[in-house]
Design an enzyme around this catalytic site. Structure first.
Site, PDB file in Angstrom:
ATOM      1  CG  PHE A 247       2.036  57.371 -12.400  1.00 21.94           C
ATOM      2  CD1 PHE A 247       2.294  58.740 -13.497  1.00 21.94           C
ATOM      3  CD2 PHE A 247       2.509  57.320 -11.125  1.00 21.94           C
ATOM      4  CE1 PHE A 247       2.869  59.878 -13.252  1.00 21.94           C
ATOM      5  CE2 PHE A 247       2.876  58.894 -10.516  1.00 21.94           C
ATOM      6  CZ  PHE A 247       3.395  60.411 -12.109  1.00 21.94           C
TER       7      PHE A 247
ATOM      8  CG  ASP B 207      -4.133  57.157 -10.867  1.00 23.62           C
ATOM      9  OD1 ASP B 207      -5.013  58.625 -10.409  1.00 23.62           O
ATOM     10  OD2 ASP B 207      -3.362  56.777 -10.085  1.00 23.62           O
TER      11      ASP B 207
ATOM     12  CE1 TYR C 224       1.241  66.712  -9.157  1.00 24.97           C
ATOM     13  CE2 TYR C 224      -0.257  66.000  -6.558  1.00 24.97           C
ATOM     14  CZ  TYR C 224       1.035  65.773  -7.869  1.00 24.97           C
ATOM     15  OH  TYR C 224       1.336  64.542  -8.390  1.00 24.97           O
ATOM     16  CE  LYS C 225      -0.260  64.367 -12.189  1.00 20.07           C
ATOM     17  NZ  LYS C 225      -0.224  62.776 -11.468  1.00 20.07           N
TER      18      LYS C 225
ATOM     19  NE  ARG D 275       3.277  64.743 -19.676  1.00 20.17           N
ATOM     20  CZ  ARG D 275       3.160  64.515 -18.946  1.00 20.17           C
ATOM     21  NH1 ARG D 275       1.565  62.823 -18.471  1.00 20.17           N
ATOM     22  NH2 ARG D 275       3.088  64.517 -17.714  1.00 20.17           N
TER      23      ARG D 275
HETATM   24  C1  LIG Z   1      -0.001  62.538 -11.358  1.00 19.64           C
HETATM   25  C2  LIG Z   1      -0.094  60.800 -10.591  1.00 19.64           C
HETATM   26  C3  LIG Z   1       0.179  59.940  -9.724  1.00 19.64           C
HETATM   27  C4  LIG Z   1       1.012  61.047  -8.142  1.00 19.64           C
HETATM   28  O1  LIG Z   1       0.380  60.857  -6.501  1.00 19.64           O
HETATM   29  P1  LIG Z   1       1.201  61.364  -6.080  1.00 19.64           P
HETATM   30  O2  LIG Z   1       1.306  60.176  -4.948  1.00 19.64           O
HETATM   31  O3  LIG Z   1       0.037  62.177  -5.851  1.00 19.64           O
HETATM   32  O4  LIG Z   1       2.890  62.023  -6.350  1.00 19.64           O
HETATM   33  C5  LIG Z   1      -0.315  58.906  -9.603  1.00 19.64           C
HETATM   34  N1  LIG Z   1      -0.978  58.552 -10.564  1.00 19.64           N
HETATM   35  C6  LIG Z   1      -1.139  58.797 -12.026  1.00 19.64           C
HETATM   36  C7  LIG Z   1      -1.277  58.029 -12.808  1.00 19.64           C
HETATM   37  C8  LIG Z   1      -0.247  60.169 -11.879  1.00 19.64           C
HETATM   38  O5  LIG Z   1      -0.641  60.868 -13.216  1.00 19.64           O
END
Ligand SMILES: *Cc1c(COP(=O)(O)O)cnc(C)c1O
Length: 411
Positions: free
Chosen positions: A124, A196, A221-222, A370
């Site tokens: 990500f 992560d 939030y997921k 997705r």
């Molecule tokens: C959604 C997501 C994030 C989000 O990061 P924020 O800083 O909380 O916005 C980070 N890493 C991954 C792998 C994600 O899917």
């Protein structure tokens, strides 16, 4: 597979009653809980109470009277069993990006003498951006990013690497990495590991303690349904806590924040990872959302997640009209998170047309459609209806209409 099979699967579903604990809009099939979890009913009343009673009436007294000050630890402890962590190792704060900054710094300090942070090319982006920012700040002598393809991680675990930074479930393809094995191999080379858990926490069993993980971050939030912009969480293994330091040394991470001492002295516990004042309303929402997990077995969540995705794949394969949709996720459910990715030249427009027809999925550049499965509130009937809508959108070429080909700011 016919509709009777679907009905039977919903009937046998041990998590079916959990759906009633969510406020889901009518005529909508929500397959995007991996991006923003749905609204638990308990959150609505809790937020209303925090705003009108606690803030409105009790004002500043609520920091003590309603334990606002304890929310980061309280919420952290509620998340801990979901990710296989014993007490005192998880705290809720900030965003994943900011928490990565803290943990990357800690890990680089612990592993002095090494500077390389190994990650994957298609991690990500924010995870990679945070390493790049730290590298700009510290210089490449102290921090440099090294990227490899996901399938070559093992070969690159060499003894010049300081930190291995991995996302357990790939945000595009849903590919699930082997946490136990990779952590063990990294440790053999003296590498510290940061996982992560954005697409794992609440989606599948995670065993941070058992896997001997050093550090982890994850998302509120997921799959944890804390609401848009919900605070994230971080994990630091107990064995590192007396040795670690993190540079965002705000007053909430001080050993005695209310002594107002001019000299910073970090808290001895996981609390040193706090920085500034917690977002009380947002954290209260996440706290209420986590009550949904009481009595839920993560193994049941995982079993249903696999079943939902397998049914989705089987239904897609059963329609000749969907032959142009290529599954980019693995068919092997053991190596998959709780989402499916399909590539298609018109993925963006198909996604927009699906949304107009009440099936909410999402698009990830360049060409991925997705679908996320959230076993607490996704039913097998949802999957059946979603695939039928997909067939409809593709066979009628509805997606070709110009209105489905305009990109918004957030995709
Ligand atoms: C959604 C997501 C994030 C989000 O990061 P924020 O800083 O909380 O916005 C980070 N890493 C991954 C792998 C994600 O899917």
């Amino acid at each position: 597979m016919n509709f009777d099979d679907i009905v039977a699967l919903d009937k046998a579903d041990v998590l079916a009653s959990k759906r009633d604990e969510f406020d889901l809009p009518a005529n909508t099939i929500y397959l995007d809980g991996n991006s923003l979890g749905a609204l638990p009913k308990s959150v609505k009343s809790r937020v209303a109470q925090v705003v009108s009673e606690q803030w409105g009436s009790h004002l500043i007294r609520s920091w003590n009277d309603h334990q606002w000050i304890d929310l980061p630890t309280q919420v952290g402890e509620k998340i801990a069993p979901i990710i296989g962590a014993e007490k005192g190792q998880v705290i809720c704060c900030d965003s994943i990006s900011i928490n990565l900054f803290k943990l990357l710094s800690s890990a680089l300090i612990l592993n002095t003498g090494r500077s390389k942070v190994l990650s994957t090319q298609d991690n990500f982006p924010t995870d990679l951006y945070m390493v790049q920012g730290l590298s700009d700040l510290l210089g490449t002598d102290l921090c440099q990013l090294k990227l490899v393809e996901e399938q070559y991680i093992e070969q690159h675990l060499t003894d010049d690497i300081a930190v291995l930074l991995l996302t357990q479930v790939n945000f595009r393809t849903g590919k699930l990495l082997n946490m136990q094995k990779l952590t063990e191999l990294a440790h053999k080379k003296g590498i510290l590991v940061i996982w992560d858990l954005a697409h794992s926490a609440g989606a599948l069993p995670v065993e941070l303690d058992k896997c001997n993980v050093d550090f982890a971050v994850g998302c509120g939030y997921k799959y944890l349904n804390g609401g848009p912009g919900s605070p994230a969480f971080l994990y630091v293994a107990k064995r590192h806590q007396s040795a670690v330091k993190q540079p965002l040394s705000g007053w909430m991470g001080h050993a005695k924040p209310f002594a107002f001492d001019a000299q910073y002295e970090c808290a001895a516990s996981i609390n040193q990872y706090l920085c500034g004042t917690p977002s009380v309303i947002a954290m209260s929402a996440l706290d209420a959302a986590l009550d949904v997990w009481e009595s839920v077995k993560i193994s049941d969540v995982r079993a249903k997640s696999i079943a939902l995705a397998d049914v989705f794949i089987a239904l897609v394969h059963s329609h000749a009209s969907l032959a142009d949709l290529r599954l980019s996720s693995t068919e092997d459910s053991i190596q998959r998170g709780s989402q499916l990715a399909f590539s298609h030249n018109h993925a963006f427009a198909i996604c927009q047309a699906l949304i107009e027809k009440g099936v909410i999925a999402d698009f990830r550049a360049p060409n991925i459609l997705r679908f996320g499965f959230t076993p607490l509130y996704t039913s097998f009937e949802d999957v059946w209806n979603a695939v039928n809508t997909l067939v409809d959108v593709v066979t009628t070429k509805l997606y070709a209409e110009p209105r489905f080909n305009l990109a918004g700011k957030v995709t």
